[in-house]
Design an enzyme around this catalytic site. Sequence first.
Site, PDB file in Angstrom:
ATOM      1  N   HIS A 185       0.864  -1.180   0.000  1.00  0.00           N
ATOM      2  CA  HIS A 185       0.000   0.000   0.000  1.00  0.00           C
ATOM      3  C   HIS A 185       0.901   1.230   0.000  1.00  0.00           C
ATOM      4  O   HIS A 185       2.024   1.198   0.504  1.00  0.00           O
ATOM      5  CB  HIS A 185      -0.870  -0.044   1.260  1.00  0.00           C
ATOM      6  CG  HIS A 185      -1.968   0.965   1.305  1.00  0.00           C
ATOM      7  ND1 HIS A 185      -1.746   2.292   1.621  1.00  0.00           N
ATOM      8  CD2 HIS A 185      -3.307   0.838   1.113  1.00  0.00           C
ATOM      9  CE1 HIS A 185      -2.901   2.934   1.620  1.00  0.00           C
ATOM     10  NE2 HIS A 185      -3.863   2.082   1.306  1.00  0.00           N
TER      11      HIS A 185
ATOM     12  N   ASP B 232       2.810  -4.708   8.152  1.00  0.00           N
ATOM     13  CA  ASP B 232       1.563  -3.986   7.928  1.00  0.00           C
ATOM     14  C   ASP B 232       0.427  -4.998   8.045  1.00  0.00           C
ATOM     15  O   ASP B 232       0.213  -5.817   7.159  1.00  0.00           O
ATOM     16  CB  ASP B 232       1.588  -3.344   6.539  1.00  0.00           C
ATOM     17  CG  ASP B 232       0.269  -2.681   6.152  1.00  0.00           C
ATOM     18  OD1 ASP B 232      -0.736  -2.835   6.883  1.00  0.00           O
ATOM     19  OD2 ASP B 232       0.233  -2.023   5.098  1.00  0.00           O
TER      20      ASP B 232
ATOM     21  N   GLN C 221      -4.869  -5.511   6.676  1.00  0.00           N
ATOM     22  CA  GLN C 221      -5.834  -6.465   6.121  1.00  0.00           C
ATOM     23  C   GLN C 221      -5.834  -7.792   6.872  1.00  0.00           C
ATOM     24  O   GLN C 221      -6.841  -8.503   6.887  1.00  0.00           O
ATOM     25  CB  GLN C 221      -5.527  -6.724   4.643  1.00  0.00           C
ATOM     26  CG  GLN C 221      -5.676  -5.519   3.734  1.00  0.00           C
ATOM     27  CD  GLN C 221      -7.105  -4.999   3.682  1.00  0.00           C
ATOM     28  OE1 GLN C 221      -8.068  -5.753   3.805  1.00  0.00           O
ATOM     29  NE2 GLN C 221      -7.247  -3.694   3.505  1.00  0.00           N
TER      30      GLN C 221
ATOM     31  N   LYS D 136     -10.654  -1.508  10.005  1.00  0.00           N
ATOM     32  CA  LYS D 136     -10.556  -2.749   9.234  1.00  0.00           C
ATOM     33  C   LYS D 136     -10.952  -3.972  10.055  1.00  0.00           C
ATOM     34  O   LYS D 136     -11.037  -5.073   9.534  1.00  0.00           O
ATOM     35  CB  LYS D 136      -9.126  -2.939   8.702  1.00  0.00           C
ATOM     36  CG  LYS D 136      -8.612  -1.821   7.786  1.00  0.00           C
ATOM     37  CD  LYS D 136      -9.354  -1.761   6.475  1.00  0.00           C
ATOM     38  CE  LYS D 136      -8.880  -0.615   5.603  1.00  0.00           C
ATOM     39  NZ  LYS D 136      -7.546  -0.787   5.042  1.00  0.00           N
TER      40      LYS D 136
ATOM     41  N   CYS E 237      -4.709   2.206  -3.900  1.00  0.00           N
ATOM     42  CA  CYS E 237      -3.496   2.731  -3.241  1.00  0.00           C
ATOM     43  C   CYS E 237      -2.315   1.790  -3.414  1.00  0.00           C
ATOM     44  O   CYS E 237      -1.447   1.681  -2.536  1.00  0.00           O
ATOM     45  CB  CYS E 237      -3.748   3.023  -1.767  1.00  0.00           C
ATOM     46  SG  CYS E 237      -4.853   4.405  -1.490  1.00  0.00           S
TER      47      CYS E 237
END
Length: 415
Positions: free
Chosen positions: A132, A209, A212, A235, A373
Amino acid sequence: MATLTSSVGTSFDVEKIRQDFPVLHQEVNGKPLAYFDNAATTQKPQAVLDALTHYYTQDNANIHRGIHTLAERATAAFEHTRETVRTFLNAPSAEEIIFTRGTTEGINLVASSWGHTHLQAGDEVIISGMEHHSNIVPWQMVCEARGATLKVIPVRADGSLDLEAFEALVSSRTKMVAVVYVSNSLGTINPVKTIIDKAHAVGARVLIDGAQASSHLNIDVQALDCDFYVFSGHKIYGPTGVGALFGKREVLEAMPPYQGGGEMIKEVTFEKTTYNDIPYKFEAGTPNIADVVAMKAAIDYLQALGKDNLAAYEHELLTYATQAVQDIPGLKLVGTASEKISILSFVLEGIHHFDIGMMLDARGVAIRTGHHCTQPLMHHFGLEGTARASFAFYNTTEEVDRMVEGLHRIAKLKG
């Protein structure tokens, strides 16, 4: 509503769960809403909405510095969330949990604080080709400022990472590896434990990260042995504008503050300021108290349902949708790695992805279109963007059928 039997052998009552989400019970353009934009943001259960209302109607006060009852209740609720996040990530201590505005701020905090004090000219930072923008731009900025070099792990045709290429990139010059656990554009689950181990073997730090991953996978930062882990509340069925950063204690304690102001200090004079202990050293100013409190309700909701049950149901839904789109003329899936979460990214020959999104919206089906993104990843596949349907545990096979029917109608237009 359909009831799928999950691979863990439990019956998943989607209709009952859907009653917890008020936003789902509406019509869009005269059609029942089918919300397939969960990778962008998830909807909120009533428990989260109630937590927000309760805070503002019963406990609203600034935290940590007040001795009156409301301030003490607000502080307790705020810190209870920190402990809940610690458990959610299996972090060793609550002091290693820092509240942020989300994944983006968490990455920027690390890039700015750790990066500006640890990176030097000639050092290297490794990211992946499916990151991202939030895990690209902060590292570009700090590398440019410090004279370091940014290197990229290539992406294979199926949307998986080229681990052999990664092994060739890692060297004694590698100081940070920052990679996404799950691709927001493709749904690919990356082998982050392998990446972490290889990075640690050369003395590099690792940031994961988890934006998700956190709503779909069981997260254990101790088992992963990552140095940093970041995620966003919105999220995981919580509010927007809030998230958390986990960092190993010894790393956080060696990092300078990210911002200056109230809360992050012990003592201030015009001559010198001494900084607070972690985590408060990195939490300058009045925080987003209500949304932090409500994020606890979101995590509690997920944990009560059982992540294994949710993941199994979502996998069945992804399998169902993947099979259902196979006979749509001109449809091509983008991202077909063997390890995926519930994201279906695709293009339709001769039809712009924006048009797909608009025509599905006319039928009450909400998907995401564009580069998500991840412009470098789209360029890698020779695309401007894709149409992306991302599923959650409150979605149903009937909703998938409506999307597939709409896509069949759209595919006919190119003729």
